[in-house]
Design a protein around this motif. Sequence first.
Motif, short mmCIF file in Angstrom:
data_model
loop_
_atom_site.label_atom_id
_atom_site.label_comp_id
_atom_site.label_asym_id
_atom_site.label_seq_id
_atom_site.Cartn_x
_atom_site.Cartn_y
_atom_site.Cartn_z
N ALA A 128 0.57 57.63 2.93
CA ALA A 128 -0.25 56.65 2.21
C ALA A 128 -1.29 56.04 3.14
O ALA A 128 -2.43 55.76 2.70
N ARG A 129 -0.93 55.82 4.42
CA ARG A 129 -1.91 55.27 5.37
C ARG A 129 -3.06 56.25 5.60
O ARG A 129 -4.19 55.85 5.87
N ASP A 130 -2.77 57.56 5.48
CA ASP A 130 -3.81 58.58 5.66
C ASP A 130 -4.55 58.84 4.35
O ASP A 130 -5.45 59.70 4.29
N GLY A 131 -4.21 58.19 3.30
CA GLY A 131 -4.87 58.34 2.00
C GLY A 131 -4.42 59.57 1.25
O GLY A 131 -5.05 59.94 0.26
N ILE A 132 -3.36 60.20 1.70
CA ILE A 132 -2.90 61.43 1.04
C ILE A 132 -2.00 61.11 -0.14
O ILE A 132 -2.01 61.81 -1.16
N GLN A 151 5.08 56.46 3.54
CA GLN A 151 4.23 55.39 4.05
C GLN A 151 3.18 55.95 5.01
O GLN A 151 2.01 55.49 5.04
N SER A 177 -0.59 58.56 -3.17
CA SER A 177 -1.07 57.48 -4.00
C SER A 177 -0.11 56.28 -3.95
O SER A 177 1.08 56.45 -3.64
N PRO A 178 -0.62 55.09 -4.26
CA PRO A 178 0.27 53.89 -4.28
C PRO A 178 1.42 54.05 -5.28
O PRO A 178 2.51 53.57 -5.04
#
Length: 387
Positions: A135-139, A132, A141-142
Amino acid sequence: MRKVPRWAVLLLAVGIGAVILKVAVFRDAGLEVKVARAEVGPVEEIVTNTRAGTVKAHHRAKLSPQMGGLVTALPHRKGSRVAAGDLLLQLEDSVQRAQLNLAEEQVRTAEARTREACLAAGLAEKELVRGQALARDGILSPQALDALQSARDRAAATCQALGATLDEARAQVKLARAQLALTQIRAPFAGIVAECSGEVGEWITPSPPGIPIPAVLDLLDPASLYISAPIDEVDSRRVKVGQPVRIAIDSRPGEKLPGRLDRVAPYVLDIQEQNRTVEIEAVLADPASAQDFLPGTSSDVEVILARRDGVLRVPTAAIAEGGRVLVLAGGRLAERTVQTGLRNWQFTEIRSGLAAGEQVVTARESAEVRAGARAHAQAEGRAREGP
């Protein structure tokens, strides 16, 4: 003619005189009657049982195992005193012990699997937290984040499922212990083994469903003995719990033990072809005195309804209908009417009509025993020869 000797004439005269004297004396003395003196003493009003009572025990248990099996131990025999919880009978239990060992092993296995699964669930939770953050750092993927969440959920469900399996395994241990306990009979209370009908090496066969196995052991507590006895229904309202009683046990003749009334049944027994009775229960004032009593022994109970000390009394047999008595005075019988108080089968209280020391007739054995007749008291030695 031959002359009669003087000594013979003298002897004949003495004999005739003796006969005349005897006839005269007995004629003057009149009837010989049984008498008793009015005396001062205690009088009780009592109620007694109509039929023989019975010694019983409040704490008495007929014990049998709940399952069939081979008897391997009988630690206590007939007459033994046991404490509550003591082992009384043991059945062969190798199968039950094996089942218990298996259940305990299953618990250990389930504990290990549950521990492993729950550790994996904890690791999956940590992986999800890191994912999580990425994912917040865009590293991350969903799609990858969804995979981490699914892995966390699967691990948590596995931990929960194996926890339920562990609970089931522990329940199986309790069941195995309960089945093992069925191979034993333990004393439900302290007491004495009254009967033991089994023997080591015998097989106890289980009964069909709904029918209990016949009792193997009979356990009773001698400190809980009491006497159950029937009284006539007409006396049921006169007896109350707490009233003093006297108890006679057939195995201890001539002895009456003090006690108290412990229970009066709230109903009347109306068995066909039997007088209607009320059941009463009495306990001994000193329970220790009942240690050698055997349940089932016949007994009698006297309930003391009232008692007066230091009153004038006469034998109850001396009083006829209407309170009439015959008094012996001056060699003649005189009839009087007395006022009575408390009474029992032996003595009756006299409130008026007699004085202490007066003699009353206790047996009217013929119609000649009546007022105005000449009479004398029966000799004391002869009175003792009666029944």
